[in-house]
Scaffold this motif. Structure first.
Motif, short mmCIF file in Angstrom:
data_model
loop_
_atom_site.label_atom_id
_atom_site.label_comp_id
_atom_site.label_asym_id
_atom_site.label_seq_id
_atom_site.Cartn_x
_atom_site.Cartn_y
_atom_site.Cartn_z
N ASN A 58 5.57 -8.42 -2.11
CA ASN A 58 5.05 -8.02 -3.42
C ASN A 58 5.68 -6.70 -3.84
O ASN A 58 6.05 -5.88 -2.99
CB ASN A 58 3.52 -7.88 -3.38
N MET A 59 5.76 -6.49 -5.13
CA MET A 59 6.26 -5.23 -5.64
C MET A 59 5.11 -4.22 -5.64
O MET A 59 4.03 -4.50 -6.15
CB MET A 59 6.84 -5.40 -7.04
N ALA A 60 5.36 -3.05 -5.05
CA ALA A 60 4.35 -2.00 -4.96
C ALA A 60 4.61 -0.89 -5.96
O ALA A 60 3.83 0.06 -6.07
CB ALA A 60 4.33 -1.42 -3.55
N GLY A 61 5.70 -0.99 -6.68
CA GLY A 61 6.09 0.01 -7.66
C GLY A 61 7.45 -0.36 -8.20
O GLY A 61 8.02 -1.38 -7.84
N ARG A 62 7.97 0.49 -9.05
CA ARG A 62 9.31 0.25 -9.58
C ARG A 62 10.31 0.34 -8.43
O ARG A 62 10.44 1.39 -7.80
CB ARG A 62 9.65 1.28 -10.66
N ASN A 63 10.95 -0.77 -8.14
CA ASN A 63 11.99 -0.80 -7.12
C ASN A 63 11.45 -0.76 -5.69
O ASN A 63 12.22 -0.64 -4.74
CB ASN A 63 12.98 0.35 -7.30
N VAL A 64 10.12 -0.85 -5.51
CA VAL A 64 9.51 -0.76 -4.18
C VAL A 64 8.90 -2.10 -3.80
O VAL A 64 8.04 -2.62 -4.52
CB VAL A 64 8.42 0.33 -4.14
N MET A 65 9.33 -2.65 -2.67
CA MET A 65 8.86 -3.95 -2.23
C MET A 65 8.06 -3.82 -0.94
O MET A 65 8.54 -3.28 0.05
CB MET A 65 10.04 -4.91 -2.01
N ALA A 66 6.81 -4.30 -0.96
CA ALA A 66 5.98 -4.34 0.24
C ALA A 66 6.27 -5.63 0.99
O ALA A 66 6.33 -6.71 0.38
CB ALA A 66 4.50 -4.26 -0.12
N VAL A 67 6.44 -5.52 2.30
CA VAL A 67 6.84 -6.66 3.12
C VAL A 67 5.88 -6.82 4.30
O VAL A 67 5.55 -5.84 4.98
CB VAL A 67 8.28 -6.48 3.65
N ALA A 68 5.43 -8.05 4.54
CA ALA A 68 4.53 -8.34 5.65
C ALA A 68 5.29 -8.37 6.97
O ALA A 68 6.52 -8.50 6.99
CB ALA A 68 3.82 -9.66 5.41
N PRO A 69 4.59 -8.26 8.09
CA PRO A 69 5.26 -8.30 9.40
C PRO A 69 5.56 -9.72 9.85
O PRO A 69 5.13 -10.69 9.23
CB PRO A 69 4.22 -7.65 10.32
#
Length: 306
Positions: free
Chosen positions: A175-186
């Protein structure tokens, strides 16, 4: 129009049937506390309002137990709305009411999937603000991904093989957490998909590695980040947000809805309605860089926060 700026959201009330007749209820035979699930939905509705979004709330339909998970029914970017064709047959009737709202009330440019063999869940489509990734696997097939590319020709659309990932949808683990920031699961399965995305991406992204799927479940809207409460995320991931996220945050509880596969993002179709349609562009600034591990292409090593 800047990416992730929205002025409308379509949401749908939680039906009583969600407790024991939803697709996800097979994985939770004890059933839900439906009153608590409805309270969780109402909290998210209020948070969205507090993020300066006009809410279009649909009445629940007991004939469709999963109707509250509206994100799977359409892919909306700019003034174009692609009507999805959910991969689970029990959910395909949900698109009718969504189509009416998008076309009749919001007067969007509504696009229909022409290939009768195509399946597409909105939860498999990740818009980064610059390009689109489509997870092809359990609910979305190659023809469905092609429909996304045809509906949004102004963006690069990249297909990634999601079949071997344990998660149901792409946005369950990215998911995107901000502009240009992607949150990734383990997980090694998720890291395998991440490497595919790095190989085909047209742009680099900053990666925020979380330590659970629930911690990855978030929604970035109008400069605000909506995410789970600390007890659901865990101290480590919550601390990561405390350290790394510099923009306003809202935390919500989603214990009951999560039992049947519900996510924060699955509960809303976010819409940027403009009178003069323009291409949505990323508004990433130089000062936004430097807080996260940078996106690396062509590497087999998992990415971690610095």
């Amino acid at each position: 129009m800047a990416a992730f700026h929205y002025n409308f959201a379509i949401i749908c009330r939680v039906p009583n049937a969600l407790a024991n007749r939803s697709v996800g209820s097979d994985n939770y035979p004890k059933g839900l506390d439906i009153d608590k699930a409805k309270q969780e939905y109402e909290t998210i509705r209020e948070v969205l309002k507090n993020c300066d979004i006009n809410i279009i709330e649909l009445v629940e339909d007991e004939s469709y137990p999963d109707c509250c998970f509206v994100d799977d029914t359409a892919v909306v970017i700019g003034n174009t709305a692609l009507i999805a064709r959910p991969g689970h047959s029990s959910r395909q009737g949900e698109v009718g009411e969504i189509r009416k709202v998008l076309k009749g009330d919001l007067r969007m440019n509504v696009v229909e999937i022409q290939n009768a063999k195509a399946t597409l869940d909105g939860g498999d489509v990740l818009f980064t603000g610059k390009e689109i990734f489509v997870g092809v696997g359990k609910r979305t097939n190659e023809a469905g991904a092609q429909a996304v590319a045809e509906a949004f020709p102004e963006y690069a659309v990249s297909k990634v093989n999601f079949a071997n990932c344990e998660a149901l949808h792409l946005k369950d683990v990215f998911n995107m957490a901000g502009r240009n920031v992607m949150a990734v699961a383990p997980g090694p399965d998720v890291q395998g998909v991440l490497r595919q995305m790095q190989d085909v991406a047209d742009y680099p992204y900053q990666v925020m590695q979380m330590d659970s799927r629930m911690a990855t479940d978030m929604l970035y809207v109008n400069g605000h980040l909506i995410h789970h409460v600390r007890s659901e995320m865990g101290d480590k991931s919550y601390g990561t947000l405390d350290e790394k996220i510099l923009w306003p945050r809202h935390h919500v509880q989603l214990t009951e809805l999560a039992k049947v596969g519900g996510t924060i993002g699955s509960l809303a179709i976010l819409i940027t309605r403009t009178r003069n349609p323009k291409r949505i562009i990323s508004n990433i600034q130089d000062e936004d860089l430097g807080y996260f591990t940078m996106w690396k292409r062509g590497t087999d090593a998992p990415l971690h926060l610095n």
